[in-house]
Design a protein around this motif. Structure first.
Motif, PDB file in Angstrom:
ATOM      1  N   ARG A   5      -9.879  -4.814   6.241  1.00 20.56           N
ATOM      2  CA  ARG A   5      -9.308  -6.340   5.628  1.00 20.56           C
ATOM      3  C   ARG A   5      -8.349  -6.249   4.342  1.00 20.56           C
ATOM      4  NH1 ARG A   5     -15.829  -6.707   4.215  1.00 20.56           N
ATOM      5  NH2 ARG A   5     -15.039  -8.221   2.984  1.00 20.56           N
ATOM      6  N   ILE A   6      -8.175  -5.263   3.496  1.00 20.31           N
ATOM      7  CA  ILE A   6      -6.818  -5.675   2.725  1.00 20.31           C
ATOM      8  C   ILE A   6      -5.869  -6.246   3.837  1.00 20.31           C
ATOM      9  CG2 ILE A   6      -5.197  -4.636   1.751  1.00 20.31           C
ATOM     10  CD1 ILE A   6      -7.361  -2.518   0.294  1.00 20.31           C
ATOM     11  N   ALA A   7      -5.441  -5.839   4.932  1.00 23.17           N
ATOM     12  CA  ALA A   7      -4.144  -5.598   5.592  1.00 23.17           C
ATOM     13  C   ALA A   7      -4.294  -6.610   6.141  1.00 23.17           C
ATOM     14  CB  ALA A   7      -4.365  -4.340   6.413  1.00 23.17           C
ATOM     15  N   ALA A   8      -5.323  -6.929   6.739  1.00 28.74           N
ATOM     16  CA  ALA A   8      -5.802  -8.782   7.410  1.00 28.74           C
ATOM     17  C   ALA A   8      -5.379  -9.831   6.039  1.00 28.74           C
ATOM     18  CB  ALA A   8      -7.515  -8.583   7.904  1.00 28.74           C
ATOM     19  N   LYS A   9      -5.715  -9.952   4.947  1.00 29.60           N
ATOM     20  CA  LYS A   9      -5.674 -10.138   3.909  1.00 29.60           C
ATOM     21  C   LYS A   9      -4.692 -10.530   3.390  1.00 29.60           C
ATOM     22  CE  LYS A   9      -8.288 -12.454   1.548  1.00 29.60           C
ATOM     23  NZ  LYS A   9      -9.353 -13.993   1.401  1.00 29.60           N
ATOM     24  N   LEU A  10      -3.843  -9.568   3.323  1.00 21.94           N
ATOM     25  CA  LEU A  10      -2.357  -9.911   3.032  1.00 21.94           C
ATOM     26  C   LEU A  10      -1.533 -10.714   4.226  1.00 21.94           C
ATOM     27  CD1 LEU A  10       0.032  -9.080   1.400  1.00 21.94           C
ATOM     28  CD2 LEU A  10       0.282  -6.824   1.859  1.00 21.94           C
ATOM     29  N   GLU A  11      -1.764 -10.353   5.476  1.00 22.93           N
ATOM     30  CA  GLU A  11      -1.130 -10.497   6.705  1.00 22.93           C
ATOM     31  C   GLU A  11      -1.292 -12.194   6.401  1.00 22.93           C
ATOM     32  OE1 GLU A  11      -1.827  -9.022   9.701  1.00 22.93           O
ATOM     33  OE2 GLU A  11      -0.898  -6.641   8.995  1.00 22.93           O
ATOM     34  N   HIS A  12      -3.139 -12.534   6.302  1.00 20.68           N
ATOM     35  CA  HIS A  12      -3.121 -13.966   6.019  1.00 20.68           C
ATOM     36  C   HIS A  12      -2.502 -14.490   5.224  1.00 20.68           C
ATOM     37  CE1 HIS A  12      -5.814 -17.723   6.486  1.00 20.68           C
ATOM     38  NE2 HIS A  12      -5.528 -17.668   5.148  1.00 20.68           N
ATOM     39  N   LEU A  13      -2.015 -13.979   4.077  1.00 18.61           N
ATOM     40  CA  LEU A  13      -1.543 -14.748   2.691  1.00 18.61           C
ATOM     41  C   LEU A  13       0.252 -15.245   3.011  1.00 18.61           C
ATOM     42  CD1 LEU A  13      -3.136 -12.832  -0.489  1.00 18.61           C
ATOM     43  CD2 LEU A  13      -3.620 -15.504   0.338  1.00 18.61           C
ATOM     44  N   ILE A  14       0.562 -13.710   3.949  1.00 18.12           N
ATOM     45  CA  ILE A  14       1.969 -13.799   4.061  1.00 18.12           C
ATOM     46  C   ILE A  14       2.678 -15.623   5.106  1.00 18.12           C
ATOM     47  CG2 ILE A  14       3.696 -12.773   5.603  1.00 18.12           C
ATOM     48  CD1 ILE A  14       3.064 -10.402   4.165  1.00 18.12           C
ATOM     49  N   GLN A  15       1.308 -15.887   6.201  1.00 18.75           N
ATOM     50  CA  GLN A  15       1.238 -16.253   6.977  1.00 18.75           C
ATOM     51  C   GLN A  15       1.450 -17.574   6.588  1.00 18.75           C
ATOM     52  OE1 GLN A  15      -0.909 -14.781  10.497  1.00 18.75           O
ATOM     53  NE2 GLN A  15      -0.162 -13.425  10.735  1.00 18.75           N
ATOM     54  N   THR A  16       0.244 -17.830   5.744  1.00 23.13           N
ATOM     55  CA  THR A  16      -0.149 -19.253   5.000  1.00 23.13           C
ATOM     56  C   THR A  16       0.428 -19.496   3.816  1.00 23.13           C
ATOM     57  OG1 THR A  16      -2.382 -18.221   4.117  1.00 23.13           O
ATOM     58  CG2 THR A  16      -2.658 -19.088   6.699  1.00 23.13           C
ATOM     59  N   GLU A  17       0.839 -18.502   2.281  1.00 18.33           N
ATOM     60  CA  GLU A  17       1.170 -19.536   0.909  1.00 18.33           C
ATOM     61  C   GLU A  17       2.828 -18.354   1.396  1.00 18.33           C
ATOM     62  OE1 GLU A  17      -0.355 -20.398  -0.638  1.00 18.33           O
ATOM     63  OE2 GLU A  17      -2.917 -20.782   0.725  1.00 18.33           O
ATOM     64  N   ASN A  18       3.194 -18.661   2.127  1.00 16.80           N
ATOM     65  CA  ASN A  18       4.764 -18.702   1.725  1.00 16.80           C
ATOM     66  C   ASN A  18       5.403 -17.215   0.983  1.00 16.80           C
ATOM     67  OD1 ASN A  18       7.614 -18.915   2.087  1.00 16.80           O
ATOM     68  ND2 ASN A  18       7.756 -20.048   0.041  1.00 16.80           N
ATOM     69  N   ILE A  19       3.812 -16.222   1.009  1.00 21.01           N
ATOM     70  CA  ILE A  19       4.580 -15.089  -0.119  1.00 21.01           C
ATOM     71  C   ILE A  19       5.815 -14.420   0.143  1.00 21.01           C
ATOM     72  CG2 ILE A  19       3.812 -12.334  -0.327  1.00 21.01           C
ATOM     73  CD1 ILE A  19       1.864 -14.336  -0.910  1.00 21.01           C
ATOM     74  N   GLN A  20       6.533 -14.063  -0.807  1.00 15.27           N
ATOM     75  CA  GLN A  20       7.828 -13.775  -0.587  1.00 15.27           C
ATOM     76  C   GLN A  20       8.259 -11.917  -1.029  1.00 15.27           C
ATOM     77  OE1 GLN A  20       9.147 -17.121  -2.922  1.00 15.27           O
ATOM     78  NE2 GLN A  20      10.882 -17.281  -1.571  1.00 15.27           N
ATOM     79  N   LEU A  21       7.470 -11.118  -1.465  1.00 12.36           N
ATOM     80  CA  LEU A  21       7.445  -9.767  -2.248  1.00 12.36           C
ATOM     81  C   LEU A  21       5.902  -9.691  -2.832  1.00 12.36           C
ATOM     82  CD1 LEU A  21       9.632  -8.366  -3.526  1.00 12.36           C
ATOM     83  CD2 LEU A  21       8.750  -9.221  -5.850  1.00 12.36           C
ATOM     84  N   THR A  22       6.306  -7.973  -2.092  1.00  9.95           N
ATOM     85  CA  THR A  22       4.575  -7.520  -2.076  1.00  9.95           C
ATOM     86  C   THR A  22       4.691  -6.443  -2.999  1.00  9.95           C
ATOM     87  OG1 THR A  22       4.483  -6.360   0.127  1.00  9.95           O
ATOM     88  CG2 THR A  22       3.823  -8.486   0.476  1.00  9.95           C
ATOM     89  N   GLU A  23       3.235  -6.168  -3.874  1.00 11.43           N
ATOM     90  CA  GLU A  23       3.546  -4.535  -5.102  1.00 11.43           C
ATOM     91  C   GLU A  23       2.759  -4.105  -4.351  1.00 11.43           C
ATOM     92  OE1 GLU A  23       5.166  -4.118  -8.402  1.00 11.43           O
ATOM     93  OE2 GLU A  23       3.441  -3.900  -8.780  1.00 11.43           O
ATOM     94  N   SER A  24       2.577  -2.848  -3.665  1.00 13.59           N
ATOM     95  CA  SER A  24       0.755  -2.568  -4.147  1.00 13.59           C
ATOM     96  C   SER A  24       1.271  -1.011  -4.250  1.00 13.59           C
ATOM     97  CB  SER A  24       0.749  -1.980  -2.205  1.00 13.59           C
ATOM     98  OG  SER A  24      -0.507  -0.640  -1.926  1.00 13.59           O
ATOM     99  N   ALA A  25      -0.144  -0.108  -4.649  1.00 17.61           N
ATOM    100  CA  ALA A  25      -0.231   1.153  -5.773  1.00 17.61           C
ATOM    101  C   ALA A  25      -0.087   2.416  -4.248  1.00 17.61           C
ATOM    102  CB  ALA A  25      -1.495   0.834  -6.220  1.00 17.61           C
ATOM    103  N   GLU A  26       0.154   3.313  -5.021  1.00 16.17           N
ATOM    104  CA  GLU A  26       0.078   3.867  -3.658  1.00 16.17           C
ATOM    105  C   GLU A  26      -1.415   4.675  -3.671  1.00 16.17           C
ATOM    106  OE1 GLU A  26       0.876   6.742  -7.108  1.00 16.17           O
ATOM    107  OE2 GLU A  26       0.750   5.054  -6.322  1.00 16.17           O
ATOM    108  N   SER A  27      -1.897   4.863  -5.120  1.00 15.00           N
ATOM    109  CA  SER A  27      -3.201   5.726  -5.074  1.00 15.00           C
ATOM    110  C   SER A  27      -4.596   5.575  -3.594  1.00 15.00           C
ATOM    111  CB  SER A  27      -4.453   4.412  -6.181  1.00 15.00           C
ATOM    112  OG  SER A  27      -5.016   5.130  -6.437  1.00 15.00           O
ATOM    113  N   PHE A  28      -4.125   5.998  -3.106  1.00 22.34           N
ATOM    114  CA  PHE A  28      -5.610   6.404  -1.972  1.00 22.34           C
ATOM    115  C   PHE A  28      -5.029   5.528  -0.723  1.00 22.34           C
ATOM    116  CE2 PHE A  28      -7.897   8.329  -5.592  1.00 22.34           C
ATOM    117  CZ  PHE A  28      -8.734   9.244  -4.674  1.00 22.34           C
ATOM    118  N   ALA A  29      -4.099   5.246  -0.530  1.00 17.68           N
ATOM    119  CA  ALA A  29      -3.303   4.480   0.698  1.00 17.68           C
ATOM    120  C   ALA A  29      -4.216   3.372   0.709  1.00 17.68           C
ATOM    121  CB  ALA A  29      -3.252   5.394   1.951  1.00 17.68           C
ATOM    122  N   GLU A  30      -4.618   2.311  -0.419  1.00 20.59           N
ATOM    123  CA  GLU A  30      -5.081   1.584   0.274  1.00 20.59           C
ATOM    124  C   GLU A  30      -4.438   0.764   0.823  1.00 20.59           C
ATOM    125  OE1 GLU A  30      -7.096   0.025  -2.972  1.00 20.59           O
ATOM    126  OE2 GLU A  30      -8.996   1.716  -3.632  1.00 20.59           O
TER     127      GLU A  30
END
Length: 204
Positions: A96-121
């Motif tokens: 669901r995290i991945a789906a949300k991020l992909e949706h934001l990239i497609q609809t909100e013109n996301i230009q940069l993403t950052e994730s923590a490595e913790s537990f590979a969320e």
């Protein structure tokens, strides 16, 4: 130039089970919005339903799958049982995290993403599908490194988490770390070789 960014964090204040990563993400989000950037934070929800909170250039997306309750007293057997019981739930959360991020990239013109490595969320997010959007992984403390100093879980679970964290780290377009001292230790323990890791201090 104002940017539109997405930050992924395992928690976000206020959260009774919050971590330092959540505090860092909150500071970074405010630091960026104060400078005119648009920020979306994706994190775990505190209630069973998804929630979206909007304030100016900042939007908080809480995924409605709260953490399972953890017993006050833990031993290796209880931890293993808890992990097995909740593995399907945690896989669903990561998808669901991945789906949300992909949706934001497609609809909100996301230009940069950052994730923590913790537990590979953010494990199920596929940055190769969005080569125009840099995918930064912030190395706070990989689980495998933290367990060197305070071993709480059985070795099979440690190796399981190490495998997925390393896979996530290797998919990043850029790696950052808040300070220099643990850099070589992380490179060694996560078998990163000479992979560049840029030191970027946390916001004040």
């Amino acid at each position: 130039i104002p940017l539109s960014l997405a930050l992924l964090s395992p928690d976000f204040p206020p959260d009774p089970k919050g971590t330092g990563i959540g505090t860092y993400t909150k500071l970074l989000a405010h630091y960026l919005t104060e400078r005119g950037h648009t920020v979306h934070v994706i994190t775990r929800g505190l209630r069973p339903q998804d929630e979206i909170h909007v304030s100016g250039n900042f939007t908080l997306h809480r995924i409605g799958l709260p953490r399972p309750e953890v017993p006050m007293e833990l031993n290796a057997l209880k931890v293993t049982q808890l992990a097995v019981q909740n593995i399907a739930r945690e896989i669903s959360y990561r998808k669901r995290i991945a789906a949300k991020l992909e949706h934001l990239i497609q609809t909100e013109n996301i230009q940069l993403t950052e994730s923590a490595e913790s537990f590979a969320e953010s494990y199920f997010y596929k940055p190769e599908n969005y080569p125009h959007v840099p995918f930064i992984v912030k190395l706070h403390t990989p689980f495998a490194v933290g367990e060197l100093f305070d071993k709480n879980l059985p070795e099979p679970i440690r190796q399981f988490v190490r495998f997925f964290e390393r896979r996530l780290i290797l998919r990043a377009s850029h790696l950052t770390i808040p300070s220099l001292p643990p850099k070589e230790l992380i490179q060694q323990e996560m078998a990163l070789g000479n992979r560049p890791i840029r030191v970027i201090p946390n916001p004040p």
